[in-house]
Structure formats: structure tokens, C-alpha cells
Write a protein that holds these residues in place. Structure first.
Motif, PDB file in Angstrom:
ATOM      1  N   GLU A 154       0.990  -1.372   0.150  1.00 44.78           N
ATOM      2  CA  GLU A 154       0.116   0.350  -0.005  1.00 44.78           C
ATOM      3  C   GLU A 154       0.750   0.812  -0.270  1.00 44.78           C
ATOM      4  O   GLU A 154       0.376   2.237  -0.646  1.00 44.78           O
ATOM      5  N   SER A 155       1.571   1.398   0.404  1.00 47.90           N
ATOM      6  CA  SER A 155       2.922   2.202   0.569  1.00 47.90           C
ATOM      7  C   SER A 155       3.388   3.113  -0.890  1.00 47.90           C
ATOM      8  O   SER A 155       4.027   3.546  -1.614  1.00 47.90           O
ATOM      9  N   THR A 156       3.434   1.636  -2.064  1.00 50.60           N
ATOM     10  CA  THR A 156       3.443   1.992  -3.244  1.00 50.60           C
ATOM     11  C   THR A 156       2.592   2.286  -4.476  1.00 50.60           C
ATOM     12  O   THR A 156       2.331   2.365  -5.076  1.00 50.60           O
ATOM     13  N   ILE A 157       1.154   1.727  -3.714  1.00 52.18           N
ATOM     14  CA  ILE A 157      -0.132   2.239  -4.806  1.00 52.18           C
ATOM     15  C   ILE A 157      -0.570   4.166  -4.334  1.00 52.18           C
ATOM     16  O   ILE A 157      -2.228   3.404  -4.386  1.00 52.18           O
ATOM     17  N   GLY A 158      -0.173   4.744  -4.092  1.00 44.07           N
ATOM     18  CA  GLY A 158      -0.538   5.896  -3.140  1.00 44.07           C
ATOM     19  C   GLY A 158      -1.825   6.568  -4.564  1.00 44.07           C
ATOM     20  O   GLY A 158      -2.621   6.867  -4.104  1.00 44.07           O
ATOM     21  N   ASP A 159      -1.444   5.674  -6.451  1.00 41.83           N
ATOM     22  CA  ASP A 159      -1.989   6.974  -6.884  1.00 41.83           C
ATOM     23  C   ASP A 159      -4.227   5.390  -7.116  1.00 41.83           C
ATOM     24  O   ASP A 159      -4.906   6.074  -6.894  1.00 41.83           O
ATOM     25  N   ILE A 160      -3.251   4.175  -6.936  1.00 42.62           N
ATOM     26  CA  ILE A 160      -4.627   3.614  -6.495  1.00 42.62           C
ATOM     27  C   ILE A 160      -5.690   4.119  -5.525  1.00 42.62           C
ATOM     28  O   ILE A 160      -7.054   4.169  -5.286  1.00 42.62           O
ATOM     29  N   LEU A 161      -4.772   3.923  -4.553  1.00 43.59           N
ATOM     30  CA  LEU A 161      -5.472   4.697  -3.144  1.00 43.59           C
ATOM     31  C   LEU A 161      -5.927   6.028  -2.662  1.00 43.59           C
ATOM     32  O   LEU A 161      -7.241   6.103  -2.250  1.00 43.59           O
ATOM     33  N   ALA A 162      -6.040   6.450  -3.786  1.00 44.97           N
ATOM     34  CA  ALA A 162      -6.372   8.359  -3.991  1.00 44.97           C
ATOM     35  C   ALA A 162      -7.776   8.022  -4.734  1.00 44.97           C
ATOM     36  O   ALA A 162      -8.412   8.817  -4.866  1.00 44.97           O
ATOM     37  N   ARG A 163      -7.763   7.081  -5.476  1.00 41.40           N
ATOM     38  CA  ARG A 163      -9.277   7.398  -6.265  1.00 41.40           C
ATOM     39  C   ARG A 163     -10.306   6.533  -5.935  1.00 41.40           C
ATOM     40  O   ARG A 163      -9.997   6.119  -4.891  1.00 41.40           O
ATOM     41  N   LYS A 164     -11.571   6.789  -6.170  1.00 44.01           N
ATOM     42  CA  LYS A 164     -12.380   6.691  -5.552  1.00 44.01           C
ATOM     43  C   LYS A 164     -13.288   5.908  -6.578  1.00 44.01           C
ATOM     44  O   LYS A 164     -13.412   6.524  -7.849  1.00 44.01           O
ATOM     45  N   PRO A 165     -13.934   5.421  -5.713  1.00 45.64           N
ATOM     46  CA  PRO A 165     -14.925   4.628  -7.159  1.00 45.64           C
ATOM     47  C   PRO A 165     -15.767   5.128  -7.378  1.00 45.64           C
ATOM     48  O   PRO A 165     -16.597   5.807  -6.744  1.00 45.64           O
ATOM     49  N   SER A 166     -16.276   4.451  -8.472  1.00 44.17           N
ATOM     50  CA  SER A 166     -17.273   5.115  -9.286  1.00 44.17           C
ATOM     51  C   SER A 166     -19.073   4.542  -8.868  1.00 44.17           C
ATOM     52  O   SER A 166     -18.602   3.902  -8.326  1.00 44.17           O
ATOM     53  N   LEU A 167     -20.127   5.389  -8.958  1.00 42.95           N
ATOM     54  CA  LEU A 167     -21.320   5.398  -8.184  1.00 42.95           C
ATOM     55  C   LEU A 167     -21.453   4.422  -9.155  1.00 42.95           C
ATOM     56  O   LEU A 167     -22.234   4.975 -10.261  1.00 42.95           O
ATOM     57  N   ILE A 168     -22.742   3.289  -8.824  1.00 42.92           N
ATOM     58  CA  ILE A 168     -23.455   2.249  -9.763  1.00 42.92           C
ATOM     59  C   ILE A 168     -24.499   3.279 -10.269  1.00 42.92           C
ATOM     60  O   ILE A 168     -24.985   3.930  -9.297  1.00 42.92           O
ATOM     61  N   ASN A 169     -24.409   3.328 -11.379  1.00 38.21           N
ATOM     62  CA  ASN A 169     -26.139   3.729 -11.629  1.00 38.21           C
ATOM     63  C   ASN A 169     -27.033   3.431 -11.708  1.00 38.21           C
ATOM     64  O   ASN A 169     -26.811   2.115 -12.999  1.00 38.21           O
TER      65      ASN A 169
END
Length: 169
Positions: A154-169
Motif C-alpha cells: 500500500e505504500s507503493t500504490i498511492g495512485d490507486i488509494l487516491a481514486r474513489k470508486p464510481s457510483l453504480i447507476n
């Protein structure tokens, strides 16, 4: 493994539901999936549970042997992407019918049923922006090693951790 796990799950969940069913009026308050577990548990024999216990021990031994060649196991956390909240559970995956309500999350049983430490970590997103993870599974009694690897990852994946999931429509 699936059949042995189902026996264990039926016994464990069924015994937890049983006290709530002492009053027949409570049955309608319990979700159908939990009632299914309870009802399945009522049909199990001691010999079926003993056989499932033997298979669980054999499975644990087989998983443990994998660590003669691997430091850690990594497997998906689910067989499907997140689904709409209105869907109780997927009834099929790629045209394959799910024979129980929890078959769609089968891959989550291996660490637990095998008695091994595990952690779920994020790995990315679907084209629709929905999150997915993977499980890191470690050797018996090596919980700290699993946690250390997860922290390093997790210390190497800041880009993934910074993303927020999309809402399902």
C-alpha cells in the motif's frame, strides 16, 4: 472443498441463528439466506460434519505445503465486480448459474477454511470505475508477515488509494 466448507458454514451460521428462532414469530425477521443456512444445518449428520472436518484438515495441509515453494499467496477477493445495491447477489457469472447464494464469492473461503492469515488489499478498478481487491494469504501463524507485505504494497500504490470508486447507476 466447497462441499466441506458448506457443511461448516451451515453448522456455524445455523447455530448462531437457532437462538433467534426459538420464537416462531421471529422467522420472518431473518433474511432468507440465513434461514437457508439454518435449514441446511438441520439436515446434517455428525458423520457429515466429521467428513467435512477431515477434508478441512487435508485442505489445510495442502495449503501449508504451498509455502514450501511460495512466500505468500495472492488471489482475487471476488469473482465479480461490485454489483448494484438492489441485487441481493449474482445468480450467474458468465452464464454459469450459482448453486448457492454465496458461490459468487467462493474465493473468499480459502484462507478462512484453511485457517491461514489473510488480508484484502486494493488492486484497481474496472473500466466502469468499480473497485477490486486481492487477498494476500500467508503461512500459518505468520500474521505479521501478511500485514507487513500489505503495508509495503500500500505504500507503493498511492495512485490507486487516491481514486474513489464510481457510483453504480
Amino acid at each position: 472443498i466447497w462441499a466441506a466448507w458448506l457443511v461448516w458454514r451451515n453448522v456455524i451460521v445455523g447455530s448462531r441463528i437457532a437462538p433467534h428462532l426459538k420464537a416462531a414469530a421471529n422467522r420472518h425477521r431473518i433474511k432468507p439466506e440465513a434461514l437457508w443456512e439454518y435449514d441446511q444445518a438441520q439436515t446434517l449428520s455428525a458423520s457429515a460434519f466429521a467428513q467435512a472436518s477431515l477434508e478441512r484438515s487435508q485442505f489445510h495441509a495442502a495449503l501449508t505445503r504451498l509455502f514450501e515453494h511460495f512466500d505468500m499467496l495472492a488471489i482475487p477477493t471476488a469473482q465479480v465486480w461490485p454489483f448494484d445495491i438492489a441485487t441481493r447477489f449474482p445468480t450467474s457469472i458468465n452464464g454459469r448459474a450459482m448453486d448457492t447464494y454465496h458461490r459468487w464469492m467462493e474465493c473468499t473461503l480459502y484462507a478462512t477454511f484453511g485457517g491461514l492469515p489473510a488480508i484484502s488489499i486494493p488492486v484497481g478498478f474496472s473500466p466502469r470505475g468499480l473497485p477490486m481487491g486481492m487477498q494476500l494469504i500467508g503461512r500459518p501463524m505468520h500474521d505479521a508477515q501478511v500485514l507487513d507485505l500489505a503495508q509495503d504494497y500500500e505504500s507503493t500504490i498511492g495512485d490507486i488509494l487516491a481514486r474513489k470508486p464510481s457510483l453504480i447507476n
